[in-house]
Design an enzyme around this catalytic site. Sequence first.
Site, PDB file in Angstrom:
ATOM      1  N   CYS A   1       2.824  -3.402   4.067  1.00 48.12           N
ATOM      2  CA  CYS A   1       2.030  -2.226   4.421  1.00 48.12           C
ATOM      3  C   CYS A   1       2.752  -1.576   5.597  1.00 48.12           C
ATOM      4  O   CYS A   1       3.952  -1.841   5.782  1.00 48.12           O
ATOM      5  CB  CYS A   1       0.564  -2.599   4.720  1.00 48.12           C
ATOM      6  SG  CYS A   1       0.307  -3.715   6.106  1.00 48.12           S
TER       7      CYS A   1
ATOM      8  N   HIS B   1       9.503 -24.661   8.007  1.00 50.95           N
ATOM      9  CA  HIS B   1       8.408 -25.352   8.696  1.00 50.95           C
ATOM     10  C   HIS B   1       7.030 -25.075   8.090  1.00 50.95           C
ATOM     11  O   HIS B   1       6.161 -25.934   8.145  1.00 50.95           O
ATOM     12  CB  HIS B   1       8.356 -24.927  10.169  1.00 50.95           C
ATOM     13  CG  HIS B   1       9.515 -25.439  10.973  1.00 50.95           C
ATOM     14  ND1 HIS B   1       9.508 -25.471  12.343  1.00 50.95           N
ATOM     15  CD2 HIS B   1      10.725 -25.950  10.591  1.00 50.95           C
ATOM     16  CE1 HIS B   1      10.657 -25.980  12.779  1.00 50.95           C
ATOM     17  NE2 HIS B   1      11.416 -26.263  11.737  1.00 50.95           N
TER      18      HIS B   1
ATOM     19  N   ASP C   1       0.878  -1.168   0.000  1.00 55.10           N
ATOM     20  CA  ASP C   1       0.000   0.000   0.000  1.00 55.10           C
ATOM     21  C   ASP C   1       0.918   1.221   0.000  1.00 55.10           C
ATOM     22  O   ASP C   1       2.138   1.087  -0.242  1.00 55.10           O
ATOM     23  CB  ASP C   1      -0.999  -0.037   1.179  1.00 55.10           C
ATOM     24  CG  ASP C   1      -0.340   0.183   2.534  1.00 55.10           C
ATOM     25  OD1 ASP C   1       0.909   0.231   2.588  1.00 55.10           O
ATOM     26  OD2 ASP C   1      -1.056   0.308   3.532  1.00 55.10           O
TER      27      ASP C   1
ATOM     28  N   HIS D   1       6.357 -31.503   8.791  1.00 53.58           N
ATOM     29  CA  HIS D   1       5.782 -30.172   8.546  1.00 53.58           C
ATOM     30  C   HIS D   1       4.721 -30.237   7.449  1.00 53.58           C
ATOM     31  O   HIS D   1       3.743 -29.503   7.479  1.00 53.58           O
ATOM     32  CB  HIS D   1       6.888 -29.178   8.176  1.00 53.58           C
ATOM     33  CG  HIS D   1       7.931 -29.081   9.255  1.00 53.58           C
ATOM     34  ND1 HIS D   1       7.631 -28.660  10.521  1.00 53.58           N
ATOM     35  CD2 HIS D   1       9.249 -29.406   9.255  1.00 53.58           C
ATOM     36  CE1 HIS D   1       8.731 -28.705  11.266  1.00 53.58           C
ATOM     37  NE2 HIS D   1       9.721 -29.155  10.513  1.00 53.58           N
TER      38      HIS D   1
ATOM     39  N   THR E   1       2.449  -1.818   9.084  1.00 53.23           N
ATOM     40  CA  THR E   1       2.873  -2.799  10.093  1.00 53.23           C
ATOM     41  C   THR E   1       3.001  -4.207   9.537  1.00 53.23           C
ATOM     42  O   THR E   1       3.577  -5.079  10.186  1.00 53.23           O
ATOM     43  CB  THR E   1       1.817  -2.875  11.215  1.00 53.23           C
ATOM     44  OG1 THR E   1       0.558  -3.221  10.604  1.00 53.23           O
ATOM     45  CG2 THR E   1       1.691  -1.553  11.956  1.00 53.23           C
TER      46      THR E   1
HETATM   47  C1  RB5 Z   1      -1.874   2.742   6.574  1.00 50.19           C
HETATM   48  O1  RB5 Z   1      -1.850   3.901   7.308  1.00 50.19           O
HETATM   49  C2  RB5 Z   1      -1.773   1.533   7.507  1.00 50.19           C
HETATM   50  O2  RB5 Z   1      -2.941   1.407   8.254  1.00 50.19           O
HETATM   51  C3  RB5 Z   1      -1.505   0.268   6.715  1.00 50.19           C
HETATM   52  O3  RB5 Z   1      -0.355   0.446   5.976  1.00 50.19           O
HETATM   53  C4  RB5 Z   1      -1.294  -0.983   7.519  1.00 50.19           C
HETATM   54  O4  RB5 Z   1      -0.285  -0.834   8.473  1.00 50.19           O
HETATM   55  C5  RB5 Z   1      -2.472  -1.658   8.032  1.00 50.19           C
HETATM   56  O5  RB5 Z   1      -2.414  -2.701   8.698  1.00 50.19           O
END
Ligand code: RB5
Length: 157
Positions: free
Chosen positions: A70, A103, A13, A138, A72
Site C-alpha cells: 500500500c 528469524h 491497494d 527461532h 506506506t
Molecule cells: C492510501 O492513501 C493510503 O492510506 C494507503 O495506501 C496506506 O498507506 C495505508 O496505510
Amino acid sequence: MQQPIEKLAIASDHAGFELKESLKEYLIQSGRVINDLGPENGDSVDYPDYGVRLAQAIATREADRGVVMCGTGVGMSIVVNRFPEIRGTLCSDVYTARLCREHNDSNVLIMGARVVGMGLAQAILSTWLNTPFEGGRHQRRLDKIKDINAILSKGEL
Ligand code: RB5
C-alpha cells in the site's frame, strides 16, 4: 530433493498498484507462478479489502507466500497480521528482508510503494524469496507467538 514450486499471491491497494504490476512482471520473468488478487487498475480502493484477500489465500493454503503493498505498508501490515497464520513483515531495506526470513519465517512481504523505489523493492523481494528460515531457537520463539496465552498465564510479566 527438488523443492516444489511455491505458489505466490500478490495484492495491493491503489497506492501500491504500479509497484504490484512491476513486481508481478519481474516475478513472471523469473519463472514464478503468481496469483494476482488485484486490484486490476489504479482506481481508489480500501486496503483492508485486498489485505484480507491476500491473507485469506495464505490461510487457506491457496498460496504459500504473499507480497502486498500500500502507500506506506502500514495499513497492510495491520490487516494481514490479524490472521494467526500470517507472519507479515514490513520491509524497506534488504537487511530486514533477509532477517525476517531467517528469524521470523515471514510468509507475507509488505512494502510501502511511497517509501521504496522500484529497484530497491526488487532487491528486497528477491532477498526475501531466496532466504530460507533458520529454524532452531527461532522456531521456539514462533511457537510462543502461536500460544501467547502460555506466556500470559505464567504471570511473570
Ligand atoms: C492510501 O492513501 C493510503 O492510506 C494507503 O495506501 C496506506 O498507506 C495505508 O496505510
